[in-house]
Enzyme design. Structure first.
Site, PDB file in Angstrom:
ATOM      1  N   GLU A  91      70.709  18.728  85.472  1.00  0.00           N
ATOM      2  CA  GLU A  91      70.591  18.760  86.929  1.00  0.00           C
ATOM      3  C   GLU A  91      69.438  17.913  87.443  1.00  0.00           C
ATOM      4  OE1 GLU A  91      71.298  23.573  86.866  1.00  0.00           O
ATOM      5  OE2 GLU A  91      69.394  22.744  87.468  1.00  0.00           O
ATOM      6  N   CYS A  93      66.855  24.205  76.887  1.00  0.00           N
ATOM      7  CA  CYS A  93      65.416  24.231  76.596  1.00  0.00           C
ATOM      8  C   CYS A  93      65.169  25.253  75.498  1.00  0.00           C
ATOM      9  CB  CYS A  93      64.631  24.613  77.856  1.00  0.00           C
ATOM     10  SG  CYS A  93      62.838  24.611  77.618  1.00  0.00           S
TER      11      CYS A  93
END
Ligand code: SAH
Length: 350
Positions: free
Chosen positions: A91, A111
């Site tokens: 994003e 992540c």
């Protein structure tokens, strides 16, 4: 698969050209086509010889990101969801303010740092982005901006931990801040946000000139380790030493991000230790009301609590801001649009 020409550093492209007997100034010509004119093919690069264009074509691909979805919020924030070639999604968010237009970009798909409150952490680390994928977010987002406007600031605060993808992130920063044939952003307009990977912070300070933001979120190791597992590896004492190093070396104000989470770190008893840290390290504090993530237990405090926290900090002579509802209606926090899209797809009846 041919390598992506946008992943090459200026030096690497220079070597490739000199091996073919081409002049060095071709580097800037090629990079201007890629990063300033958004060329999608080598054939467009009309100031290069046909022979060189053919050789480039034979040796390299030119990447482009695909916009999978774009949402505009009532306050003008635009969230872009990109699909990568291997299907992962990342994003970027365009955030208009009075005198700036900031673009927030991602550095990893997913992540691996596991912050307890974060939507992206739920994904785990899928993979590092390439330098080209980091830069392409800026190129693509620029096209979503009206002709009379320009992106003025870049923040590396989207999905992922930039310092866990150090090499590609620094390569991408080199393109962003190259005034000759890159994107031409002043380093002062580029901010990197990190959970606090201490050795990489020091390296970054040595190797680039960008601004530093630290996701602090707590003033004690006990609370910070609960929210951010990385704190067990690099506790506050080491993190603050790295901030001091930034102070000595750069002499610029550092930014502390501090998410306000109800009942966890929003008590007024937190203000004095936060103010002390901020004053000692010459930091300004960005208070961010927590964006609720479905499936996670954390809540955003009331506006009264947020405003009281801000007022108390300011009373202690700390430069502080409170983010007020930017993009909340389109889930413009880290990893949230991707999560929402996945849920909508999962819930779709077709
Ligand atoms: N890994 C880097 C940059 C990406 S996260 C970092 O941690 O700094 C960007 C910021 O968004 C971080 O400060 C992060 O803690 C914060 N954030 C993550 N989830 C959030 C949420 N649900 N609400 C508000 N802020 C959030």
């Amino acid at each position: 698969m041919k390598p992506n020409v946008k992943d090459l550093s200026r030096e690497e492209l220079e070597i490739w050209l000199s091996e073919r007997g081409e002049s060095r100034y071709r580097v800037d010509q090629i990079r201007r086509w890629l990063f300033q004119k958004g060329a999608a093919s080598f054939a467009e690069m009309t100031n290069l010889s046909a022979k060189l264009r053919r050789e480039l074509e034979g040796g390299f691909a030119i990447s482009r990101l695909r916009v999978a979805r774009s949402d505009r919020s009532a306050d003008g924030t635009v969230k872009l969801l990109f699909s990568l070639d291997d299907g992962y999604e990342i994003e970027s968010v365009l955030i208009p303010e009075t005198k700036r237009l900031t673009l927030c970009i991602s550095t990893q798909a997913g992540c691996g740092l596991g912050c307890a409150f974060c939507a992206t952490a739920l994904l785990g680390l899928k993979r590092n982005l390439t330098a080209a994928e980091i830069v392409d977010q800026i190129l693509k987002a620029s096209r979503a901006v009206p002709a009379e406007q320009r992106i003025t600031h870049i923040v590396l605060m989207g999905m992922g931990e930039p310092l866990a993808n150090y090499a590609q992130t620094v390569r991408a920063i080199a393109v962003m801040t190259d005034g000759d044939s890159g994107l031409g952003f002043s380093s002062r307009r580029v901010t990197l946000s990190t959970v606090g990977l201490v050795p990489q912070i020091k390296k970054l300070i040595d190797e680039t000139q960008v601004n530093l933001a630290i996701s602090l979120h707590a003033t004690t190791d006990e609370v910070r380790s609960r929210l951010m597992p990385v704190n067990r590896k690099y506790p506050l004492e080491e993190l603050t030493a790295a901030c001091e190093f930034y102070q000595q070396k750069r002499g610029r104000m550092i930014t502390f991000e501090y998410i306000l989470i109800a009942g966890v770190n929003d008590g007024l008893d937190q203000v004095a230790p936060l103010a002390k840290l901020a004053r000692t390290l010459n930091a300004k504090v960005n208070l961010i009301p927590y964006n609720k993530v479905e499936d996670l237990p954390w809540e955003r405090p009331s506006e009264e609590v947020q405003e009281a926290f801000l007022a108390a900090l300011e009373k202690q002579k700390v430069t502080a801001t409170l983010r007020r509802e930017k993009g909340h209606d389109i889930d413009a926090a880290c990893g949230q649009l991707r999560l929402k899209t996945e849920r909508e797809l999962a819930n779709a009846n077709c």
